[in-house]
Design a protein around this motif. Structure first.
Motif, short mmCIF file in Angstrom:
data_model
loop_
_atom_site.label_atom_id
_atom_site.label_comp_id
_atom_site.label_asym_id
_atom_site.label_seq_id
_atom_site.Cartn_x
_atom_site.Cartn_y
_atom_site.Cartn_z
N MET A 144 0.82 -1.20 -0.11
CA MET A 144 -0.07 -0.07 0.02
C MET A 144 1.04 1.39 -0.04
O MET A 144 0.57 2.27 -0.65
CB MET A 144 -0.84 0.09 1.20
N TYR A 145 1.87 1.43 0.58
CA TYR A 145 2.73 2.46 0.86
C TYR A 145 4.25 2.38 0.66
O TYR A 145 4.93 3.48 0.87
CB TYR A 145 2.55 2.96 2.31
N GLY A 146 4.48 1.40 -0.13
CA GLY A 146 6.01 0.88 -0.42
C GLY A 146 6.61 0.69 0.83
O GLY A 146 6.54 0.65 1.89
N VAL A 147 8.01 0.19 0.55
CA VAL A 147 8.91 -0.53 1.47
C VAL A 147 9.32 0.39 2.36
O VAL A 147 9.39 0.19 3.49
CB VAL A 147 9.87 -1.07 0.90
N ASP A 148 9.67 1.70 1.77
CA ASP A 148 10.25 2.85 2.87
C ASP A 148 8.93 3.18 3.81
O ASP A 148 9.26 3.41 5.08
CB ASP A 148 10.69 3.90 2.20
N GLY A 149 7.77 3.39 3.19
CA GLY A 149 6.77 3.77 4.00
C GLY A 149 6.31 2.82 5.17
O GLY A 149 6.16 3.04 6.25
N ASN B 268 4.53 11.56 1.96
CA ASN B 268 3.83 10.69 0.94
C ASN B 268 2.76 9.97 1.94
O ASN B 268 1.69 9.86 1.61
CB ASN B 268 4.63 9.51 0.37
N LEU B 269 3.07 9.58 3.31
CA LEU B 269 2.18 8.83 3.99
C LEU B 269 1.17 9.88 4.72
O LEU B 269 0.05 9.53 4.85
CB LEU B 269 3.24 8.32 5.40
N LYS B 270 1.41 11.20 4.85
CA LYS B 270 0.51 12.25 5.28
C LYS B 270 -0.60 12.48 4.12
O LYS B 270 -1.78 12.62 4.46
CB LYS B 270 1.35 13.46 5.56
N ASP B 271 0.07 12.54 2.94
CA ASP B 271 -0.88 12.62 1.51
C ASP B 271 -1.96 11.61 1.36
O ASP B 271 -3.00 11.84 1.07
CB ASP B 271 0.04 12.79 0.31
N LYS B 272 -1.43 10.29 2.01
CA LYS B 272 -2.40 9.20 1.84
C LYS B 272 -3.23 9.24 3.04
O LYS B 272 -3.95 8.10 3.06
CB LYS B 272 -1.43 8.04 1.65
#
Length: 258
Positions: free
Chosen positions: A12-17, A70-74
């Motif tokens: 859902m959010y990528g490996v880094d996320g 990126n995580l905030k935007d999602k």
């Protein structure tokens, strides 16, 4: 330090996320266990970008900023500032667990699918020591706790005070999580134990709050913890009407005619 992440979160959010979220879950769980950093109905953790660079030495500051954005935007990452010093811009972080495919505060994911705490225990930095910014704040918190009652005891203490004062109103027989959050919230808004005792006394003395109304409704603990209701009670909106004064006798009542 070993870093783990959940595969479903990574999709859902990528490996880094997913790595970032996994670490936040661990820190937030520790704060929840110690009843620290509870604001607006959820537990938070905090760190400066400089501290994040030390906690995630394989990412640059620009990469960390990009992951956070990126995580905030999602919508899965929440940020706020709850520092005591208005000049301190250190961000606090929380997670919207409804946007995660795993249970909240799951800790690190093991190969067998269960969850465990980090092998490093309380050592939250890559080298085993606390980050200075975090340590300073935690020391201040411990000093504050030594000078005031433990907040985790306040919900039960307030419920006991309510039961002792409001004998005409429905008793509190169980402290639910919702009630505990409501107590923390009302204290967080600056209301003192003395003000709450005063509200309880006024509600106890109020005929309306005790059921003498057209619906035979009674005020209760949950109703009084609603700030709108609490303010009205403290301001006397539900006080009993003052008894009418008898007319004056003799010459006093005719003075206005002279």
């Amino acid at each position: 330090m070993n870093f783990h992440f959940d595969g479903a979160v990574a999709e859902m959010y990528g490996v880094d996320g997913a790595v970032f979220i996994s670490r936040l879950q661990f820190w937030i769980e520790k704060n929840a266990a110690n009843d620290r950093h509870y604001h607006e109905g959820r537990y938070w953790t905090y760190n400066s970008l400089r501290a994040m660079e030390k906690l995630f030495p394989f990412w640059s500051r620009r990469q960390i900023e990009r992951i956070v954005k990126n995580l905030k935007d999602k919508g899965v990452l929440l940020t706020a500032n709850y520092a005591r010093d208005s000049h301190d811009r250190t961000l606090f972080y929380a997670l919207d667990e409804s946007k995660l495919p795993i249970s909240p505060f799951g800790g690190e994911v093991s190969p067998f699918g269960d969850t465990t705490l980090s092998r490093n225990g309380d050592n939250l930095s890559p080298n085993g020591e606390m980050i200075n910014e975090q340590l300073k704040t935690q020391i201040k918190e411990e000093e504050d706790k030594a000078n005031k009652p433990e907040i985790s005891n306040k919900p039960q203490q307030l419920a006991d005070r309510y039961n002792a004062i409001c004998t005409n109103l429905p008793r509190v027989v169980r402290l639910t999580d919702k009630r505990r959050r409501a107590v923390r919230l009302i204290y967080g808004k600056g209301y003192t134990p003395e003000q709450l005792d005063e509200a309880f006394r006024r509600a106890q003395a109020s005929s309306f709050c005790a059921g003498q109304n057209d619906r035979h409704w009674k005020a209760d603990f949950d109703w009084l913890l609603n700030e709108n209701n609490l303010v009205k009670v403290l301001e006397g909106k539900y006080d009993n009407p003052a008894a009418a004064k008898p007319p004056k006798k003799g010459g006093e009542e005719l003075k206005w005619l002279i």
